[in-house]
Design a protein around this motif. Structure first.
Motif, mmCIF file in Angstrom:
data_model
loop_
_atom_site.group_PDB
_atom_site.id
_atom_site.type_symbol
_atom_site.label_atom_id
_atom_site.label_comp_id
_atom_site.label_asym_id
_atom_site.label_seq_id
_atom_site.Cartn_x
_atom_site.Cartn_y
_atom_site.Cartn_z
ATOM 1 N N ASP A 34 0.865 -1.178 0.000
ATOM 2 C CA ASP A 34 0.000 0.000 0.000
ATOM 3 C C ASP A 34 0.902 1.230 0.000
ATOM 4 N N GLN A 35 0.888 1.985 -1.095
ATOM 5 C CA GLN A 35 1.803 3.116 -1.205
ATOM 6 C C GLN A 35 1.525 4.207 -0.169
ATOM 7 N N ALA A 36 0.261 4.490 0.108
ATOM 8 C CA ALA A 36 -0.066 5.535 1.091
ATOM 9 C C ALA A 36 0.439 5.135 2.482
ATOM 10 N N GLY A 93 -4.924 5.242 -12.216
ATOM 11 C CA GLY A 93 -5.427 4.344 -11.185
ATOM 12 C C GLY A 93 -4.889 4.781 -9.834
ATOM 13 N N GLU A 94 -4.555 3.809 -9.009
ATOM 14 C CA GLU A 94 -4.051 4.114 -7.668
ATOM 15 C C GLU A 94 -2.527 4.238 -7.613
ATOM 16 N N ASP A 95 -1.836 3.786 -8.637
ATOM 17 C CA ASP A 95 -0.378 3.748 -8.605
ATOM 18 C C ASP A 95 0.232 5.132 -8.799
ATOM 19 N N ARG A 96 1.389 5.328 -8.113
ATOM 20 C CA ARG A 96 2.125 6.580 -8.194
ATOM 21 C C ARG A 96 3.610 6.285 -8.319
ATOM 22 N N TRP A 97 4.337 7.215 -8.939
ATOM 23 C CA TRP A 97 5.793 7.189 -8.906
ATOM 24 C C TRP A 97 6.140 7.927 -7.623
ATOM 25 N N LEU A 98 6.405 7.167 -6.560
ATOM 26 C CA LEU A 98 6.496 7.714 -5.222
ATOM 27 C C LEU A 98 7.870 7.395 -4.648
ATOM 28 N N THR A 99 8.683 8.437 -4.448
ATOM 29 C CA THR A 99 10.028 8.214 -3.922
ATOM 30 C C THR A 99 10.248 9.025 -2.650
ATOM 31 N N ARG A 152 5.884 -10.210 -5.524
ATOM 32 C CA ARG A 152 5.261 -10.705 -4.284
ATOM 33 C C ARG A 152 5.953 -11.969 -3.788
ATOM 34 N N THR A 153 6.180 -12.911 -4.700
ATOM 35 C CA THR A 153 6.827 -14.170 -4.323
ATOM 36 C C THR A 153 8.223 -13.902 -3.764
ATOM 37 N N TYR A 154 8.981 -13.079 -4.441
ATOM 38 C CA TYR A 154 10.344 -12.738 -4.004
ATOM 39 C C TYR A 154 10.318 -12.109 -2.616
ATOM 40 N N ARG A 155 9.514 -11.080 -2.464
ATOM 41 C CA ARG A 155 9.442 -10.349 -1.205
ATOM 42 C C ARG A 155 8.941 -11.240 -0.067
ATOM 43 N N ASP A 156 7.867 -11.978 -0.307
ATOM 44 C CA ASP A 156 7.288 -12.832 0.733
ATOM 45 C C ASP A 156 8.250 -13.942 1.155
ATOM 46 N N THR A 157 9.011 -14.475 0.217
ATOM 47 C CA THR A 157 9.983 -15.516 0.532
ATOM 48 C C THR A 157 11.117 -14.948 1.389
ATOM 49 N N LEU A 158 11.564 -13.742 1.067
ATOM 50 C CA LEU A 158 12.594 -13.105 1.897
ATOM 51 C C LEU A 158 12.101 -12.936 3.331
ATOM 52 N N VAL A 159 10.865 -12.465 3.494
ATOM 53 C CA VAL A 159 10.304 -12.268 4.837
ATOM 54 C C VAL A 159 10.212 -13.610 5.570
ATOM 55 N N GLN A 160 9.706 -14.640 4.891
ATOM 56 C CA GLN A 160 9.603 -15.968 5.512
ATOM 57 C C GLN A 160 10.955 -16.459 6.010
ATOM 58 N N LEU A 211 12.259 4.150 -4.216
ATOM 59 C CA LEU A 211 10.946 4.074 -4.846
ATOM 60 C C LEU A 211 10.062 3.125 -4.045
ATOM 61 N N LEU A 212 8.908 3.617 -3.602
ATOM 62 C CA LEU A 212 7.927 2.785 -2.903
ATOM 63 C C LEU A 212 7.010 2.208 -3.973
ATOM 64 N N GLU A 213 7.419 1.088 -4.510
ATOM 65 C CA GLU A 213 6.810 0.513 -5.706
ATOM 66 C C GLU A 213 5.702 -0.484 -5.366
ATOM 67 N N PRO A 214 4.547 -0.368 -6.027
ATOM 68 C CA PRO A 214 3.461 -1.318 -5.772
ATOM 69 C C PRO A 214 3.910 -2.758 -6.062
ATOM 70 N N ALA A 215 3.574 -3.664 -5.160
ATOM 71 C CA ALA A 215 3.976 -5.077 -5.286
ATOM 72 C C ALA A 215 2.907 -5.861 -6.032
ATOM 73 N N ARG A 216 2.529 -5.399 -7.189
ATOM 74 C CA ARG A 216 1.453 -6.049 -7.946
ATOM 75 C C ARG A 216 1.922 -7.248 -8.767
ATOM 76 N N HIS A 217 3.140 -7.207 -9.244
ATOM 77 C CA HIS A 217 3.625 -8.289 -10.090
ATOM 78 C C HIS A 217 3.793 -9.550 -9.251
ATOM 79 N N PRO A 218 3.284 -10.697 -9.727
ATOM 80 C CA PRO A 218 3.384 -11.942 -8.940
ATOM 81 C C PRO A 218 4.823 -12.306 -8.554
#
Length: 130
Positions: A12-14, A36-42, A65-73, A55-62
């Protein structure tokens, strides 16, 4: 050659903007609507407003998400931020309600701590060697 921009994928960028500015203390640099809801937000460090942008980039690409979630796990931070004193920053951020997955730890010439950015990432804080 120098690094100009790097990114973290956020849910969530906000929410990310609030956390990275109001809690961590970064400054908003760019906020450009992309449709839409996406912004170039730095954001940037207040110590180097003309420096490297995050860059606070939306994690929409599958794949993102997989990369990020695996790192957290696996408990692996996505990024590292330098601070003058990890222990002092840890205390400041804990007082603001930030959740840490690793308390300040001496690791040879550096001290590190790892926080949850509330947007899907683990971020490591480190005091560089002197």
């Amino acid at each position: 050659m120098k690094i100009h921009l790097t990114s973290v994928f956020v849910d969530d960028q906000a929410k990310a903007l609030r956390f990275y500015t109001e809690v961590l203390g970064f400054l908003k640099k760019h906020d450009v609507p992309l449709g839409g809801e996406d912004r170039w937000l730095t954001v940037v460090s207040p110590e180097e407003p003309g420096g490297t942008e995050l860059l606070l980039e939306p994690a929409r690409h599958p794949a993102a998400r997989t990369y990020r979630d695996t790192l957290v796990q696996d408990g692996i931070p996505l990024a590292q931020f330098a601070v003058t004193d990890v222990r002092a920053e840890y205390e400041r951020l804990r007082a603001l309600g930030v959740r840490f997955t690793q308390e300040p730890t001496d690791m040879g010439p550096v001290t590190t701590a790892v926080l949850d950015d509330t947007c899907g990432n683990l971020i490591q804080l480190a005091t560089p060697p002197r």
